[in-house]
Scaffold this active site. Structure first.
Site, short mmCIF file in Angstrom:
data_model
loop_
_atom_site.label_atom_id
_atom_site.label_comp_id
_atom_site.label_asym_id
_atom_site.label_seq_id
_atom_site.Cartn_x
_atom_site.Cartn_y
_atom_site.Cartn_z
N SER A 11 0.83 -1.21 0.00
CA SER A 11 0.00 0.00 0.00
C SER A 11 0.86 1.26 0.00
O SER A 11 1.84 1.36 0.75
CB SER A 11 -0.92 0.01 1.22
OG SER A 11 -1.57 1.27 1.30
N LYS A 59 -13.51 -4.26 0.96
CA LYS A 59 -14.33 -3.06 0.73
C LYS A 59 -15.84 -3.30 0.81
O LYS A 59 -16.58 -2.40 1.18
CB LYS A 59 -13.99 -2.43 -0.63
CG LYS A 59 -12.62 -1.78 -0.67
CD LYS A 59 -12.42 -1.07 -2.00
CE LYS A 59 -11.06 -0.44 -2.09
NZ LYS A 59 -10.91 0.36 -3.32
N ASN A 118 -14.36 2.44 1.28
CA ASN A 118 -12.89 2.42 1.35
C ASN A 118 -12.35 3.29 2.49
O ASN A 118 -11.15 3.35 2.70
CB ASN A 118 -12.25 2.82 0.02
CG ASN A 118 -12.23 4.32 -0.18
OD1 ASN A 118 -13.08 5.05 0.35
ND2 ASN A 118 -11.29 4.81 -0.95
N ASP A 132 -13.23 6.60 -3.69
CA ASP A 132 -12.60 6.22 -4.96
C ASP A 132 -13.19 6.99 -6.14
O ASP A 132 -12.45 7.55 -6.96
CB ASP A 132 -12.77 4.72 -5.21
CG ASP A 132 -11.88 3.87 -4.31
OD1 ASP A 132 -10.79 4.33 -3.94
OD2 ASP A 132 -12.28 2.73 -3.99
N GLY A 184 -15.10 -1.85 -18.57
CA GLY A 184 -14.96 -2.67 -17.37
C GLY A 184 -16.11 -2.43 -16.43
O GLY A 184 -16.79 -1.39 -16.51
N ALA A 185 -16.36 -3.40 -15.55
CA ALA A 185 -17.48 -3.29 -14.61
C ALA A 185 -17.12 -3.88 -13.25
O ALA A 185 -17.97 -4.35 -12.52
CB ALA A 185 -18.71 -3.99 -15.19
N GLY A 186 -15.83 -3.84 -12.90
CA GLY A 186 -15.38 -4.34 -11.59
C GLY A 186 -15.55 -3.27 -10.52
O GLY A 186 -16.31 -2.30 -10.69
N GLY A 187 -14.83 -3.44 -9.42
CA GLY A 187 -14.99 -2.54 -8.28
C GLY A 187 -14.68 -1.09 -8.62
O GLY A 187 -15.41 -0.18 -8.22
N TYR A 213 -2.15 2.49 -12.91
CA TYR A 213 -1.03 3.39 -12.64
C TYR A 213 0.32 2.69 -12.65
O TYR A 213 1.35 3.33 -12.46
CB TYR A 213 -1.24 4.17 -11.32
CG TYR A 213 -1.53 3.30 -10.14
CD1 TYR A 213 -2.84 3.04 -9.76
CD2 TYR A 213 -0.49 2.73 -9.41
CE1 TYR A 213 -3.12 2.23 -8.68
CE2 TYR A 213 -0.77 1.92 -8.32
CZ TYR A 213 -2.08 1.68 -7.96
OH TYR A 213 -2.35 0.87 -6.89
N GLY A 258 -3.46 7.23 -14.24
CA GLY A 258 -4.23 6.66 -13.13
C GLY A 258 -3.80 7.06 -11.73
O GLY A 258 -4.56 6.89 -10.78
P1 ATR Z 1 -11.17 -3.81 -9.95
O1 ATR Z 1 -11.82 -4.02 -8.61
O2 ATR Z 1 -9.74 -3.30 -9.84
O3 ATR Z 1 -11.99 -2.99 -10.87
P2 ATR Z 1 -12.03 -6.42 -10.82
O4 ATR Z 1 -13.23 -6.24 -9.97
O5 ATR Z 1 -11.25 -7.68 -10.72
O6 ATR Z 1 -10.97 -5.26 -10.57
O7 ATR Z 1 -12.47 -6.15 -12.33
C1 ATR Z 1 -11.61 -6.39 -13.38
C2 ATR Z 1 -12.24 -5.88 -14.67
O8 ATR Z 1 -11.31 -6.12 -15.73
C3 ATR Z 1 -13.53 -6.59 -15.06
O9 ATR Z 1 -14.37 -5.65 -15.71
C4 ATR Z 1 -13.03 -7.65 -16.03
O10 ATR Z 1 -13.96 -8.13 -16.97
P3 ATR Z 1 -14.94 -9.37 -16.57
O11 ATR Z 1 -16.02 -8.79 -15.71
O12 ATR Z 1 -15.45 -9.83 -17.90
O13 ATR Z 1 -14.08 -10.37 -15.87
C5 ATR Z 1 -11.97 -6.86 -16.77
N1 ATR Z 1 -11.00 -7.69 -17.49
C6 ATR Z 1 -9.99 -8.40 -16.97
N2 ATR Z 1 -9.28 -9.01 -17.94
C7 ATR Z 1 -9.87 -8.68 -19.13
C8 ATR Z 1 -9.62 -8.98 -20.51
N3 ATR Z 1 -8.59 -9.74 -20.87
N4 ATR Z 1 -10.43 -8.42 -21.44
C9 ATR Z 1 -11.45 -7.63 -21.09
N5 ATR Z 1 -11.75 -7.31 -19.81
C10 ATR Z 1 -10.97 -7.82 -18.84
#
Ligand code: ATR
Length: 301
Positions: A32, A83, A104, A119, A144-147, A243, A264
């Site tokens: 961190s 989180k 967070n 965030d 993307g749609a992760g955290g 980043y 980033g």
């Molecule tokens: P964070 O919390 O940092 O956002 P995460 O929750 O693990 O990380 O989310 C990772 C994101 O990267 C997701 O949107 C993931 O897509 P999926 O939901 O389909 O898994 C995306 N991702 C990771 N590798 C990828 C790839 N090779 N191509 C496209 N999207 C990718």
């Protein structure tokens, strides 16, 4: 290795009976960069505070949160993987964090633990400070749609973005995030799979593009950008929240195409600055925090 901004860290830290303690809970936590940023800020402002990393395993998260109260910590940041899980241990969760579905920053105020999420607002502050962009009314494409995408999409929506398109390899996650945004915030949110014919339209229409996936992140930094930058509109701003490396293949391609880019580390520094403000009630020395972060990243920290 110690640079100029980081010099603030080198001033002797004298722990007294009155020293206030903040910190970060994570698993792992040793990488961190928050302790360096926050401690430099305390030193710069001459505050009798310290910021400490705490390695907290998921099965001990509840005990660790209770310890914030028992030990009288001023507050803690909460990072991966805590989180979401931390929310059930708090007395209250602020509206933005509730919409994002993750916390967070936990502030200990008069015996109560209140959760925030800085965030998304960190990203917005980076947009404002570093790109002089106000997202009000803007068409935004989020990849993307992760955290991280969740925080950015919700904060953009709450702060007036016009239309938010969320494209994700796993479309069900884009759908869930778009539904969450639409339910609570006025912005129009559209989920897309990358192969969707409307994706081209989203590329051509976006004024702000935000890449939030792990593609291009060290050690995957050789990977091709997820989108063809030549199909973006002139004048678009391309942001990458990755980043490490500082300049991703996506940002290099966007620059070569003549587009403006946002790296980033700003989001990381400003989420810390906003947390600092919540902990202390004082304005953060945000340029110092950003400079410390850049030095640490440049030194491989
Ligand atoms: P964070 O919390 O940092 O956002 P995460 O929750 O693990 O990380 O989310 C990772 C994101 O990267 C997701 O949107 C993931 O897509 P999926 O939901 O389909 O898994 C995306 N991702 C990771 N590798 C990828 C790839 N090779 N191509 C496209 N999207 C990718």
């Amino acid at each position: 290795m110690t640079g100029k901004a980081d010099g603030d860290r080198m001033n002797a830290v004298e722990i007294t009976g009155k020293t206030k303690v903040a910190g970060v809970f994570g698993d792992p936590v040793e990488h961190s960069l928050s302790p360096a940023m926050h401690n430099a800020a305390f030193r710069r402002l001459g505050m009798d505070w310290v910021y400490v990393p705490f390695h907290v395993k998921p099965e001990q998260l509840g005990e660790a949160v209770r310890a914030v109260r028992a030990l009288g910590l001023a507050g803690v940041n909460v990072t991966v993987p805590h989180k979401v899980a931390v929310m059930e241990h708090l007395d209250a969760v602020d509206e933005e964090a509730r919409l994002i579905g993750a916390v967070n920053t936990v502030v200990h105020r008069d015996g109560r633990l209140v959760g925030y999420n800085t965030d998304g607002r960190g990203f917005l502050r980076s947009l404002a400070r570093e790109a002089q962009v106000d997202p009000k009314g803007a068409r935004v494409l989020i990849l993307g749609a992760g955290g991280a995408a969740q925080a950015i999409a919700c904060s953009l929506a709450l702060h007036g973005a016009g239309a938010i398109t969320i494209a994700n390899r796993t479309v069900s996650k884009a759908e869930a995030l778009a539904a969450r945004v639409r339910e609570r915030a006025p912005a129009r949110a559209v989920p897309l799979a990358p192969g969707d014919p409307r994706f081209e339209e989203a590329l051509a229409g976006a004024e702000i593009v935000v890449h939030t996936t792990t593609v291009g992140m060290y050690p995957r930094h050789q990977e091709e950008p997820l989108i063809p930058v030549e199909r973006l509109r002139d004048g678009a701003l391309v942001c990458d929240i990755v980043y490490r490396p500082r300049e991703t293949a996506l940002l290099r391609a966007a620059k070569a195409r003549g587009l403006r880019v946002l790296t980033g580390e700003g989001m990381l520094a400003y989420q810390g600055a906003i947390a600092f403000e919540l902990f202390t009630g004082r304005a953060a020395p945000e340029e110092l925090m950003l400079a410390v972060l850049r030095e640490r990243l440049a030194a491989g920290g």
